[in-house]
Design a protein around this motif. Sequence first.
Motif, short mmCIF file in Angstrom:
data_model
loop_
_atom_site.label_atom_id
_atom_site.label_comp_id
_atom_site.label_asym_id
_atom_site.label_seq_id
_atom_site.Cartn_x
_atom_site.Cartn_y
_atom_site.Cartn_z
N GLY A 117 -8.96 -3.70 14.89
CA GLY A 117 -9.77 -4.52 14.01
C GLY A 117 -9.17 -5.89 13.79
N MET A 118 -9.92 -6.72 13.08
CA MET A 118 -9.45 -8.07 12.75
C MET A 118 -9.57 -8.26 11.24
SD MET A 118 -11.21 -10.32 15.79
CE MET A 118 -10.47 -11.84 15.18
N LEU A 119 -8.59 -8.96 10.67
CA LEU A 119 -8.62 -9.25 9.24
C LEU A 119 -9.32 -10.58 9.01
CD1 LEU A 119 -7.72 -8.55 6.32
CD2 LEU A 119 -5.67 -9.92 6.76
N ASN A 120 -10.42 -10.55 8.30
CA ASN A 120 -11.13 -11.78 7.93
C ASN A 120 -10.69 -12.19 6.54
OD1 ASN A 120 -12.88 -13.86 7.47
ND2 ASN A 120 -14.70 -12.58 7.24
N VAL A 131 -2.23 -15.15 -0.86
CA VAL A 131 -1.34 -14.89 0.26
C VAL A 131 -1.53 -13.43 0.69
CG1 VAL A 131 1.05 -14.80 1.05
CG2 VAL A 131 0.34 -16.59 -0.54
N PHE A 132 -1.86 -13.24 1.95
CA PHE A 132 -2.09 -11.89 2.47
C PHE A 132 -0.81 -11.34 3.08
CE2 PHE A 132 -6.16 -14.07 2.43
CZ PHE A 132 -6.99 -13.13 1.83
N LYS A 133 -0.41 -10.17 2.61
CA LYS A 133 0.81 -9.53 3.07
C LYS A 133 0.48 -8.23 3.80
CE LYS A 133 3.72 -12.41 1.04
NZ LYS A 133 4.66 -13.25 1.79
N GLY A 134 1.25 -7.92 4.80
CA GLY A 134 1.12 -6.64 5.49
C GLY A 134 0.12 -6.64 6.62
N GLU A 135 -0.31 -7.82 7.08
CA GLU A 135 -1.30 -7.87 8.16
C GLU A 135 -0.73 -7.28 9.44
OE1 GLU A 135 -4.18 -11.13 10.46
OE2 GLU A 135 -2.85 -11.78 8.83
N ASP A 136 0.58 -7.46 9.67
CA ASP A 136 1.19 -6.96 10.90
C ASP A 136 1.23 -5.45 10.98
OD1 ASP A 136 2.96 -7.07 8.75
OD2 ASP A 136 4.73 -7.19 10.04
N VAL A 137 1.15 -4.78 9.81
CA VAL A 137 1.17 -3.30 9.81
C VAL A 137 -0.14 -2.74 9.26
CG1 VAL A 137 3.68 -3.16 9.63
CG2 VAL A 137 2.31 -3.31 7.53
N ASP A 192 -8.28 -0.01 6.12
CA ASP A 192 -8.78 0.55 7.37
C ASP A 192 -10.01 -0.24 7.81
OD1 ASP A 192 -9.05 2.25 9.56
OD2 ASP A 192 -8.63 4.04 8.36
N ILE A 193 -10.57 0.11 8.95
CA ILE A 193 -11.77 -0.55 9.44
C ILE A 193 -12.89 -0.45 8.39
CG2 ILE A 193 -13.55 -0.56 11.23
CD1 ILE A 193 -10.86 -1.43 12.29
N GLU A 194 -13.53 -1.58 8.12
CA GLU A 194 -14.64 -1.72 7.17
C GLU A 194 -14.18 -1.76 5.70
OE1 GLU A 194 -17.65 -2.59 7.98
OE2 GLU A 194 -17.11 -2.47 10.08
N ASP A 195 -12.89 -1.63 5.44
CA ASP A 195 -12.40 -1.76 4.06
C ASP A 195 -12.44 -3.21 3.63
OD1 ASP A 195 -11.96 0.91 3.68
OD2 ASP A 195 -9.79 0.83 4.00
N ARG A 196 -12.69 -3.41 2.36
CA ARG A 196 -12.73 -4.75 1.76
C ARG A 196 -11.89 -4.77 0.49
NH1 ARG A 196 -17.93 -3.60 3.54
NH2 ARG A 196 -19.04 -5.23 4.70
N ILE A 197 -11.42 -5.93 0.14
CA ILE A 197 -10.82 -6.16 -1.18
C ILE A 197 -11.65 -7.24 -1.85
CG2 ILE A 197 -8.78 -6.93 -2.45
CD1 ILE A 197 -7.07 -5.86 -0.16
N PHE A 198 -12.06 -6.98 -3.09
CA PHE A 198 -12.94 -7.88 -3.82
C PHE A 198 -12.16 -8.68 -4.86
CE2 PHE A 198 -15.43 -4.35 -2.25
CZ PHE A 198 -16.58 -4.96 -1.74
N LYS A 251 0.88 -18.16 -6.98
CA LYS A 251 0.15 -17.54 -5.88
C LYS A 251 -0.23 -16.12 -6.27
CE LYS A 251 4.40 -15.95 -3.63
NZ LYS A 251 5.24 -16.01 -2.42
N ILE A 252 -1.16 -15.56 -5.53
CA ILE A 252 -1.53 -14.15 -5.68
C ILE A 252 -1.30 -13.48 -4.34
CG2 ILE A 252 -3.43 -12.52 -6.05
CD1 ILE A 252 -4.70 -14.62 -7.89
N GLU A 253 -0.44 -12.46 -4.33
CA GLU A 253 -0.16 -11.73 -3.11
C GLU A 253 -1.12 -10.54 -3.00
OE1 GLU A 253 3.90 -10.62 -2.84
OE2 GLU A 253 4.61 -12.67 -2.57
N VAL A 254 -1.78 -10.42 -1.87
CA VAL A 254 -2.71 -9.32 -1.62
C VAL A 254 -2.16 -8.49 -0.46
CG1 VAL A 254 -5.04 -8.70 -0.89
CG2 VAL A 254 -4.70 -10.59 -2.48
N ASP A 255 -1.85 -7.24 -0.73
CA ASP A 255 -1.31 -6.34 0.29
C ASP A 255 -2.46 -5.69 1.05
OD1 ASP A 255 0.00 -4.49 1.82
OD2 ASP A 255 1.10 -3.56 0.18
#
Length: 245
Positions: free
Chosen positions: A175-178, A161-167, A205-211, A196-200
């Motif tokens: 940018g866009m969150l993929n 579950v992705f959290k904080g997309e609105d901010v 920022d632009i070009e940042d990734r979470i692995f 579930k796993i929450e991912v903040d």
Amino acid sequence: MAQWWRSAAGHLRTVAAATRRESSSLRVSCYHTIQAIPREFSGSRVAARERTQGRIPAVVFYQNLLEKDPAVRQTFSSKKHLVTVERKQIKSILKSPDAFSFCSTRFPLQIRAGSGSSHLLESGTVLPIKIHRDEESGKILNMVFVWAEDGMDLKVDVPVVFKGEDVCRGVKKGGMLNKIRTSVKYLCPSEHIPSKIEVDVSNLDIEDRIFIRDIEVHPSLKLLSKNENMPICKVGFGHQAWGGE
């Protein structure tokens, strides 16, 4: 690189905290005890008749029965039950806000002698692993559960579950969150299955990734993905947000 580590620091703390909360507070759903009754026969005609009576054909067994090794399947062939469950109850669970985590949440199960019977034949804790639906109508055709008592190790697809997309910092810049992965598979002791796993993503920022490797879960969980360096999300511009370079 420095920018990535600054943004990741806050994210990892959030993921770790969310995962700990899930593994401790939602190990077993206390809101629904799934009620089932035995069925003696299988087959499309029998299943169709059960559905007309407001019931869903289901099966419950040890997850090891899915292994390829015949010797392993033979060892765990006991406690396999053909049952039906109440469609009204299952639909109620699946209409809840947490329905997305249905197949990563354990439920108490009671198998009674018949509908409305007080005679208990079998009980335990189960994990739903599959819901078969009609492709056109979306109606549930049948379900699969596995026994999930404490101490058992189970393969579970845990939803992300992705959290904080609105901010999100990068999204605010255009940018866009993929969302590359919406679940991650782990081998979990039953008592530590996170629903579930929450991912903040708010600090990305632009070009940042979470692995995948950045997700901090209970130490007893074993990642089953072959590539822990695969990103689960990325913020990018235009086609880059969707995996382009």
